[in-house]
Design a protein around this motif. Structure first.
Motif, PDB file in Angstrom:
ATOM      1  N   ALA A 107       0.844  -1.197   0.000  1.00 22.08           N
ATOM      2  CA  ALA A 107       0.000   0.000   0.000  1.00 22.08           C
ATOM      3  C   ALA A 107       0.873   1.238   0.000  1.00 22.08           C
ATOM      4  CB  ALA A 107      -0.925   0.012   1.213  1.00 22.08           C
ATOM      5  N   THR A 108       0.362   2.304  -0.601  1.00 23.38           N
ATOM      6  CA  THR A 108       1.046   3.602  -0.569  1.00 23.38           C
ATOM      7  C   THR A 108       0.414   4.424   0.536  1.00 23.38           C
ATOM      8  OG1 THR A 108       1.519   3.526  -2.945  1.00 23.38           O
ATOM      9  CG2 THR A 108       1.611   5.674  -1.880  1.00 23.38           C
ATOM     10  N   LEU A 109       1.186   4.697   1.576  1.00 22.24           N
ATOM     11  CA  LEU A 109       0.661   5.440   2.722  1.00 22.24           C
ATOM     12  C   LEU A 109       0.792   6.945   2.546  1.00 22.24           C
ATOM     13  CD1 LEU A 109       2.104   3.227   5.621  1.00 22.24           C
ATOM     14  CD2 LEU A 109      -0.079   3.008   4.414  1.00 22.24           C
ATOM     15  N   VAL A 110       1.837   7.371   1.871  1.00 27.63           N
ATOM     16  CA  VAL A 110       2.056   8.793   1.579  1.00 27.63           C
ATOM     17  C   VAL A 110       2.411   8.889   0.104  1.00 27.63           C
ATOM     18  CG1 VAL A 110       3.426  10.839   2.110  1.00 27.63           C
ATOM     19  CG2 VAL A 110       2.920   9.188   3.919  1.00 27.63           C
ATOM     20  N   LEU A 156       2.324  13.040   8.400  1.00 30.24           N
ATOM     21  CA  LEU A 156       2.375  12.302   7.138  1.00 30.24           C
ATOM     22  C   LEU A 156       1.576  11.006   7.222  1.00 30.24           C
ATOM     23  CD1 LEU A 156       6.201  12.815   6.659  1.00 30.24           C
ATOM     24  CD2 LEU A 156       4.377  14.044   5.441  1.00 30.24           C
ATOM     25  N   ILE A 157       1.713  10.312   8.334  1.00 35.44           N
ATOM     26  CA  ILE A 157       0.940   9.084   8.581  1.00 35.44           C
ATOM     27  C   ILE A 157       0.210   9.297   9.897  1.00 35.44           C
ATOM     28  CG2 ILE A 157       1.054   6.594   8.971  1.00 35.44           C
ATOM     29  CD1 ILE A 157       3.642   6.552   7.374  1.00 35.44           C
ATOM     30  N   PRO A 158      -1.099   9.515   9.873  1.00 38.39           N
ATOM     31  CA  PRO A 158      -1.823   9.877  11.095  1.00 38.39           C
ATOM     32  C   PRO A 158      -1.963   8.757  12.110  1.00 38.39           C
ATOM     33  CG  PRO A 158      -3.337   9.638   9.260  1.00 38.39           C
ATOM     34  CD  PRO A 158      -1.965   9.555   8.688  1.00 38.39           C
ATOM     35  N   SER A 159      -2.127   7.532  11.656  1.00 34.49           N
ATOM     36  CA  SER A 159      -2.313   6.436  12.620  1.00 34.49           C
ATOM     37  C   SER A 159      -2.090   5.087  11.952  1.00 34.49           C
ATOM     38  CB  SER A 159      -3.728   6.477  13.212  1.00 34.49           C
ATOM     39  OG  SER A 159      -3.914   5.450  14.156  1.00 34.49           O
ATOM     40  N   ARG A 160      -1.210   4.302  12.572  1.00 37.38           N
ATOM     41  CA  ARG A 160      -0.953   2.942  12.097  1.00 37.38           C
ATOM     42  C   ARG A 160      -0.989   1.999  13.295  1.00 37.38           C
ATOM     43  NH1 ARG A 160      -1.676   1.017   7.482  1.00 37.38           N
ATOM     44  NH2 ARG A 160      -0.174  -0.629   8.001  1.00 37.38           N
ATOM     45  N   GLY A 161      -1.372   0.770  13.056  1.00 37.11           N
ATOM     46  CA  GLY A 161      -1.405  -0.224  14.119  1.00 37.11           C
ATOM     47  C   GLY A 161      -2.827  -0.654  14.442  1.00 37.11           C
ATOM     48  N   PRO A 162      -3.005  -1.283  15.607  1.00 37.86           N
ATOM     49  CA  PRO A 162      -2.001  -1.390  16.662  1.00 37.86           C
ATOM     50  C   PRO A 162      -0.933  -2.448  16.384  1.00 37.86           C
ATOM     51  CG  PRO A 162      -4.013  -2.503  17.319  1.00 37.86           C
ATOM     52  CD  PRO A 162      -4.308  -1.838  16.013  1.00 37.86           C
ATOM     53  N   LEU A 163       0.238  -2.206  16.947  1.00 39.96           N
ATOM     54  CA  LEU A 163       1.324  -3.171  16.906  1.00 39.96           C
ATOM     55  C   LEU A 163       1.419  -3.834  18.278  1.00 39.96           C
ATOM     56  CD1 LEU A 163       4.174  -1.151  15.109  1.00 39.96           C
ATOM     57  CD2 LEU A 163       2.482  -2.679  14.089  1.00 39.96           C
ATOM     58  N   ALA A 164       1.373  -5.154  18.301  1.00 33.79           N
ATOM     59  CA  ALA A 164       1.435  -5.882  19.565  1.00 33.79           C
ATOM     60  C   ALA A 164       2.812  -5.755  20.192  1.00 33.79           C
ATOM     61  CB  ALA A 164       1.087  -7.350  19.341  1.00 33.79           C
ATOM     62  N   GLY A 165       2.839  -5.782  21.522  1.00 32.19           N
ATOM     63  CA  GLY A 165       4.105  -5.723  22.236  1.00 32.19           C
ATOM     64  C   GLY A 165       4.707  -7.099  22.443  1.00 32.19           C
ATOM     65  N   SER A 166       5.701  -7.164  23.293  1.00 32.29           N
ATOM     66  CA  SER A 166       6.371  -8.427  23.618  1.00 32.29           C
ATOM     67  C   SER A 166       5.362  -9.422  24.192  1.00 32.29           C
ATOM     68  CB  SER A 166       7.463  -8.164  24.655  1.00 32.29           C
ATOM     69  OG  SER A 166       8.110  -9.351  25.032  1.00 32.29           O
ATOM     70  N   PRO A 167       5.449 -10.722  23.820  1.00 30.04           N
ATOM     71  CA  PRO A 167       6.559 -11.340  23.091  1.00 30.04           C
ATOM     72  C   PRO A 167       6.433 -11.277  21.569  1.00 30.04           C
ATOM     73  CG  PRO A 167       5.042 -13.029  23.783  1.00 30.04           C
ATOM     74  CD  PRO A 167       4.495 -11.735  24.331  1.00 30.04           C
ATOM     75  N   LEU A 187       7.319  -2.637   7.902  1.00 33.34           N
ATOM     76  CA  LEU A 187       8.385  -2.121   7.046  1.00 33.34           C
ATOM     77  C   LEU A 187       7.824  -1.004   6.180  1.00 33.34           C
ATOM     78  CD1 LEU A 187       9.628  -4.859   7.940  1.00 33.34           C
ATOM     79  CD2 LEU A 187      10.701  -4.978   5.687  1.00 33.34           C
ATOM     80  N   LEU A 188       8.470   0.157   6.268  1.00 30.21           N
ATOM     81  CA  LEU A 188       8.047   1.314   5.481  1.00 30.21           C
ATOM     82  C   LEU A 188       9.202   1.755   4.596  1.00 30.21           C
ATOM     83  CD1 LEU A 188       6.363   3.453   8.304  1.00 30.21           C
ATOM     84  CD2 LEU A 188       5.295   1.709   6.857  1.00 30.21           C
ATOM     85  N   CYS A 189       8.940   1.882   3.312  1.00 27.73           N
ATOM     86  CA  CYS A 189       9.967   2.363   2.395  1.00 27.73           C
ATOM     87  C   CYS A 189       9.737   3.855   2.135  1.00 27.73           C
ATOM     88  CB  CYS A 189       9.930   1.591   1.072  1.00 27.73           C
ATOM     89  SG  CYS A 189      11.324   1.979  -0.023  1.00 27.73           S
ATOM     90  N   PHE A 190      10.709   4.690   2.569  1.00 28.04           N
ATOM     91  CA  PHE A 190      10.642   6.141   2.377  1.00 28.04           C
ATOM     92  C   PHE A 190      11.378   6.510   1.097  1.00 28.04           C
ATOM     93  CE2 PHE A 190       9.174   5.991   6.555  1.00 28.04           C
ATOM     94  CZ  PHE A 190       8.892   7.247   7.067  1.00 28.04           C
ATOM     95  N   GLN A 191      10.731   7.296   0.257  1.00 27.45           N
ATOM     96  CA  GLN A 191      11.373   7.785  -0.957  1.00 27.45           C
ATOM     97  C   GLN A 191      11.203   9.297  -1.047  1.00 27.45           C
ATOM     98  OE1 GLN A 191      10.614   5.847  -4.869  1.00 27.45           O
ATOM     99  NE2 GLN A 191      10.166   7.909  -5.636  1.00 27.45           N
ATOM    100  N   VAL A 192      12.321  10.004  -1.110  1.00 25.25           N
ATOM    101  CA  VAL A 192      12.285  11.461  -1.251  1.00 25.25           C
ATOM    102  C   VAL A 192      12.701  11.813  -2.673  1.00 25.25           C
ATOM    103  CG1 VAL A 192      13.261  13.656  -0.490  1.00 25.25           C
ATOM    104  CG2 VAL A 192      12.770  11.856   1.183  1.00 25.25           C
TER     105      VAL A 192
END
Length: 209
Positions: free
Chosen positions: A144-147, A159-170, A176-181
């Motif tokens: 997906a293209t986020l920006v 630029l990215i208002p909200s992503r997730g949720p990302l679970a914690g440990s364990p 992975l986000l690929c930034f291109q300027v």
């Protein structure tokens, strides 16, 4: 003569006294039955223990670091149309689930001219990979293209208002986000020799709403 007259009266008085005593005794029994007494109640307690409460930790990381200095999302001697790219891994290194946002801003002596001309544009691809090197590197593939080619300016922009949720440990979930300027293909000649710096900030929050 006197004792003869008193005999029956004395007997009558004794009989009357006996009747009264029995009446009072009966009344006392009746009152005793209806009265509320003091009773001893048995009790037994059960102690519920073993509950402990430990606060979670919030630890957002980029490329497994709390402060990351990019090495390839930069360009020198750039000309209009050049691009640079880098894959950044956003990870939850704490124990509590989190959501994150990313903001960006330009700074430096020549920031005004870059902002006015929207000369630097950012694209962020979820799950993308870096292709190429130097000022010809780009982001490819991804889910997906986020920006999408958003201009970076001197004003901090979400630029990215909200992503997730990302679970914690364990689990320690990550994205992975690929930034291109990109240096805009229509950048004016007045930008020759001028420099600017870009800063991106990833912010984690325990607010999962």
């Amino acid at each position: 003569m006197s004792s003869h007259r008193d005999g029956p009266n004395r007997a009558g008085r004794k009989l009357l006294g006996s009747v009264r005593a029995r009446a009072l005794l009966s009344l006392g029994v009746a009152l005793g039955i209806g009265a509320t007494g003091t009773f001893a109640y048995w009790t037994d307690d059960v102690v519920i223990s073993g509950s402990t409460f430990t606060a979670g930790t919030l630890d957002l990381k980029v490329n497994n670091a709390d402060a990351y200095a990019t090495t390839t999302l930069s360009m020198t001697a750039m000309v209009p149309g050049n691009t640079s790219a880098e894959v950044l891994t956003v990870k939850n290194g704490g124990t509590a689930a989190l959501k994150y946002s990313i903001s960006g801003v330009l700074s430096g002596t020549d920031v005004a001219v870059y902002s006015t001309n929207s000369a630097l544009r950012l694209t962020v691809t979820l799950g993308g990979t870096k292709s190429g090197t130097g000022s010809a590197s780009t982001c490819t593939a991804g889910t997906a293209t986020l920006v999408n080619a958003v201009a970076l300016t001197s004003t901090t922009t979400i630029l990215i208002p909200s992503r997730g949720p990302l679970a914690g440990s364990p689990t320690s979930a990550a994205e992975l986000l690929c930034f291109q300027v990109s240096f805009d293909a229509a950048a004016p000649t007045g930008l020759q020799g001028k420099a600017v710096s870009a800063t991106f900030t990833a912010t984690g929050t325990s607010d999962l709403s």
